[in-house]
Design a protein around this motif. Structure first.
Motif, short mmCIF file in Angstrom:
data_model
loop_
_atom_site.label_atom_id
_atom_site.label_comp_id
_atom_site.label_asym_id
_atom_site.label_seq_id
_atom_site.Cartn_x
_atom_site.Cartn_y
_atom_site.Cartn_z
N MET A 102 -18.66 41.48 -14.20
CA MET A 102 -18.47 40.07 -14.53
C MET A 102 -19.78 39.32 -14.27
N SER A 103 -20.15 38.46 -15.22
CA SER A 103 -21.37 37.68 -15.07
C SER A 103 -21.01 36.23 -14.77
N ALA A 104 -22.05 35.43 -14.47
CA ALA A 104 -21.82 34.02 -14.14
C ALA A 104 -21.28 33.25 -15.33
N SER A 105 -21.52 33.75 -16.55
CA SER A 105 -21.03 33.06 -17.74
C SER A 105 -19.62 33.47 -18.16
N THR A 106 -19.02 34.42 -17.42
CA THR A 106 -17.67 34.89 -17.77
C THR A 106 -16.62 33.85 -17.38
N THR A 107 -15.90 33.37 -18.35
CA THR A 107 -14.88 32.35 -18.08
C THR A 107 -13.46 32.90 -18.13
N SER A 108 -13.29 34.11 -18.65
CA SER A 108 -11.95 34.73 -18.66
C SER A 108 -12.11 36.25 -18.69
N VAL A 109 -11.09 36.94 -18.24
CA VAL A 109 -11.07 38.40 -18.27
C VAL A 109 -9.72 38.87 -18.80
N THR A 110 -9.71 40.13 -19.28
CA THR A 110 -8.46 40.76 -19.73
C THR A 110 -8.01 41.74 -18.67
N VAL A 111 -6.81 41.57 -18.18
CA VAL A 111 -6.23 42.46 -17.17
C VAL A 111 -5.33 43.46 -17.90
N THR A 112 -5.61 44.74 -17.72
CA THR A 112 -4.82 45.80 -18.36
C THR A 112 -4.16 46.66 -17.29
N VAL A 113 -2.86 46.87 -17.41
CA VAL A 113 -2.09 47.66 -16.44
C VAL A 113 -1.54 48.90 -17.16
N TYR A 114 -1.80 50.07 -16.58
CA TYR A 114 -1.30 51.33 -17.13
C TYR A 114 -0.18 51.84 -16.23
N TYR A 115 0.93 52.22 -16.82
CA TYR A 115 2.08 52.72 -16.07
C TYR A 115 2.23 54.22 -16.33
N TYR A 116 2.33 54.99 -15.21
CA TYR A 116 2.47 56.44 -15.30
C TYR A 116 3.64 56.89 -14.42
N VAL A 117 4.24 58.02 -14.82
CA VAL A 117 5.26 58.68 -14.00
C VAL A 117 4.80 60.13 -13.77
N GLN A 118 4.91 60.59 -12.53
CA GLN A 118 4.52 61.96 -12.22
C GLN A 118 5.75 62.74 -11.76
N THR A 119 5.80 64.02 -12.16
CA THR A 119 6.88 64.91 -11.72
C THR A 119 6.32 66.30 -11.47
N SER A 120 6.98 67.04 -10.56
CA SER A 120 6.56 68.41 -10.29
C SER A 120 7.76 69.37 -10.36
N GLU A 121 8.83 68.92 -11.04
CA GLU A 121 10.03 69.77 -11.20
C GLU A 121 10.22 70.12 -12.67
N ARG A 122 11.02 71.20 -12.85
CA ARG A 122 11.30 71.61 -14.22
C ARG A 122 12.56 70.89 -14.70
#
Length: 326
Positions: free
Chosen positions: A1-21
């Protein structure tokens, strides 16, 4: 981010993990910053960790020099074959925008204006993420700041400017500095005019056309102090302190003088502000005259001679030890 940045885009990634069959249709329920169910097909293998990308969400948010706002993003699983409902949440704060130079102050204001000084008050501009360290006050004799420019720095937004010329218009602009650098000059170039003063002292006067009872004083006009001269005082006396036989005339034509008398004379000029300083003192001696006895007392007499058919004041001489003298 620079001093001239007036807005940002927030991105959220959703994951699910499993270790069963297993192979199962499940739902990821979003909470916090985003909400709502997202269906997905979960498959897994015993002994191996499988990561499944379920959803992506984005939004834009304005930045600030103080940082924030803060958000919490969460989710929980429903519909699992074994009835489990695992959940997870994570917080996020929008980082602070880096500081930028201060904004431009408003037009300067002026007070306590004298013939040689003024108090300048600047508004405090937007600090833009960092404390203001100093102000620069620039004065000039014209509005484009190309003549008589003088810069003065100060750690506050109020500054007394001194060493100014009387009856002179000045233009003033102000800028501020923080750790990111100097900001722009004030948006409006304000101006003021210093006060006029009483006139300066005239040069030493000269005296001519000296007769037994009159003389003419000549003097040059001094600097008027920024206000037109309205008149003069011509003062005479018989001592240098002007405490004996003092008289004041409004012009250089002196009358009613005593013959054979030493006079001290000085001049001052006047304007709308007031009377100026007296000039250096000059001296002169009136011509000698004859004495006549009137009612038992000797008084000075004027002696006239006829020259070309006209009577004129005569210079009366007397014989002294060293010869004839006035």
């Amino acid at each position: 981010m620079s001093a001239s940045t007036t807005s940002v885009t927030v991105t959220v990634y959703y994951y699910v993990q499993t270790s069963e069959r297993f192979a199962d249709d499940q739902t990821l329920n979003l909470t916090g910053g985003f909400s709502g169910p997202v269906g997905y097909r979960a498959t897994g293998t015993n002994g191996q960790t499988t990561t499944i990308h379920v959803a992506t969400r984005s939004f834009s948010v304005g930045t600030s020099y103080s940082g924030g706002p803060s958000y919490t993003f969460g989710a929980y699983v429903s519909g699992a074959y074994n009835g489990a409902a695992p959940s997870h949440s994570r917080g996020y704060t929008v980082p602070a925008r880096p500081p930028s130079p201060p904004g431009a102050p408003a037009a300067a204001k002026f007070s306590n204006v004298t013939s040689s000084s003024v108090r300048v008050t600047s508004s405090v501009p937007a600090t833009n993420g960092a404390s203001i360290l100093e102000y620069r006050f620039r004065r000039s004799l014209n509005s484009n700041y190309s003549s008589g420019v003088v810069d003065t720095s100060h750690n506050g937004h109020i500054r007394d400017l001194t060493g100014l010329s009387r009856a002179t218009r000045y233009y003033v602009a102000v800028q501020a500095r923080n750790s990111a650098g100097w900001g722009p000059w004030s948006t409006t170039s304000a101006n003021f005019t210093t006060a006029a003063t009483a006139p300066d002292a005239p040069a030493k006067p000269t005296v001519g056309s000296i007769l037994p009872d009159s003389a003419v004083v000549a003097y040059a006009a001094p600097n008027n102090g920024g206000s037109s001269i309205t008149g003069y005082d011509v003062q005479i006396a018989t001592n240098s302190g002007f405490t004996t036989g003092a008289q004041t005339f409004t012009s250089g034509t002196l009358s009613g003088l005593a013959p054979s008398t030493t006079y001290y004379v000085r001049v001052r000029a006047k304007n709308a502000v007031g009377a100026g300083t007296w000039s250096p003192t000059a001296t002169f001696d009136t011509l000698a005259g004859a004495k006549v006895k009137v009612a038992g007392a000797w008084v000075d007499a004027k002696v006239f001679v006829k020259v070309g058919g006209a009577w004129k004041t005569a210079k009366v001489w007397r014989r002294g030890p060293d010869g004839w003298e006035l």
